[in-house]
Design an enzyme around this catalytic site. Sequence first.
Site, short mmCIF file in Angstrom:
data_model
loop_
_atom_site.label_atom_id
_atom_site.label_comp_id
_atom_site.label_asym_id
_atom_site.label_seq_id
_atom_site.Cartn_x
_atom_site.Cartn_y
_atom_site.Cartn_z
N ASN A 9 108.31 -15.53 -11.62
CA ASN A 9 107.71 -15.09 -10.19
C ASN A 9 106.44 -15.04 -10.51
OD1 ASN A 9 106.58 -15.35 -8.06
ND2 ASN A 9 107.73 -12.85 -6.82
N TRP A 10 105.36 -16.01 -10.44
CA TRP A 10 104.01 -15.76 -10.81
C TRP A 10 103.34 -14.68 -10.31
CZ3 TRP A 10 101.22 -21.26 -13.50
CH2 TRP A 10 102.11 -20.90 -14.88
N LYS A 11 103.78 -14.87 -9.43
CA LYS A 11 103.06 -14.55 -7.75
C LYS A 11 102.02 -15.12 -7.95
CE LYS A 11 105.36 -10.25 -9.07
NZ LYS A 11 105.61 -8.34 -8.22
N HIS A 97 110.76 -12.36 -0.64
CA HIS A 97 110.26 -11.16 -1.16
C HIS A 97 110.35 -10.30 -0.78
CE1 HIS A 97 108.44 -9.41 -4.29
NE2 HIS A 97 108.99 -10.15 -5.25
N GLU A 99 107.59 -8.79 -1.57
CA GLU A 99 106.11 -8.90 -0.79
C GLU A 99 105.74 -9.69 0.56
OE1 GLU A 99 104.57 -9.85 -4.98
OE2 GLU A 99 105.48 -7.72 -5.73
N GLU A 167 116.41 -6.35 -5.96
CA GLU A 167 115.24 -6.05 -6.40
C GLU A 167 114.62 -5.03 -5.53
OE1 GLU A 167 112.56 -9.61 -8.49
OE2 GLU A 167 112.21 -9.36 -6.35
N GLY A 173 106.95 -4.11 -10.14
CA GLY A 173 105.45 -4.09 -10.35
C GLY A 173 104.90 -2.82 -10.71
N SER A 211 110.10 -4.37 -12.61
CA SER A 211 109.89 -4.75 -13.92
C SER A 211 110.63 -5.01 -15.15
CB SER A 211 109.52 -2.99 -14.15
OG SER A 211 108.78 -2.80 -12.75
N GLY A 233 105.78 -10.20 -13.30
CA GLY A 233 105.05 -9.28 -14.28
C GLY A 233 104.56 -10.35 -15.93
#
Length: 252
Positions: A9-11, A97, A99, A167, A173, A211, A233
Amino acid sequence: MRARIVAGNWKSNGRQAFVEAYATDLKAALAQKPAGGVTVMVAPPDVYLSALKAALEGAPVELGAQNCSATAEGAYTGEVTAGMLADQGVRYVIIGHSERRSYYGETDEVVRAKLAQAFAAGCVPVLCVGETLEEREAGQAEAVCKRQLSVLEGLVPEGAEVVIAYEPVWAIGTGKTATSEQAQAMHAQLRAALGSLGLPADRIPILYGGSVKADNAASLFAGEDVDGALVGGASLEVESFACIIAALSERT
Ligand code: PEP
């Protein structure tokens, strides 16, 4: 055997030059199809989906999206529908997600609507569930994850694929990772909960996210109910991402 998946996931990261360099490096890293039946998925920002697809042509990589609209096509300015994503070659759509839940106020109801859109478009949703640190410390981790999972009740079409990503919010992160015991314990609970929802729990992959790095992937993958990883990440660095893929491939 359940599917094994490493998803990146590049975000909101990456530009055109990055897409091209990344694809070149990932193609080289995956010159041999990953062993152990591992599926690799990469989810760039939507605007780069077609560029990444073209740059990865021929590589054993599935295209993913990080989100989709809760509605079908229509007068919804700024929204990208699951049907549009499918039309662009997207197979997996990350939904719920943390976020999205925390920064954009996505409720379980919105998550359910997005899942319905993804299924209708023929995409495979990757439903993210996970507790905050506060919830874990209050002993509510399992209840929170099961509530988030319960949006699937009565929603999964016969024969449709779905992927779950556990998650823990406190691990995303932050560099903090669940221990392999914590991950396995929650994955086993989620699998039981999927069964209680009437879903074919033994066939549904449950990924761990939070992470995941080259140096902790193998120990996280040791859990029998951990079927892969959703990687943020570390998915931006092909070398790290390739090590995580190798760790899953090498799992017996
Ligand atoms: C994620 O974005 O889903 C994620 C797990 O991020 P990170 O690997 O950076 O913690």
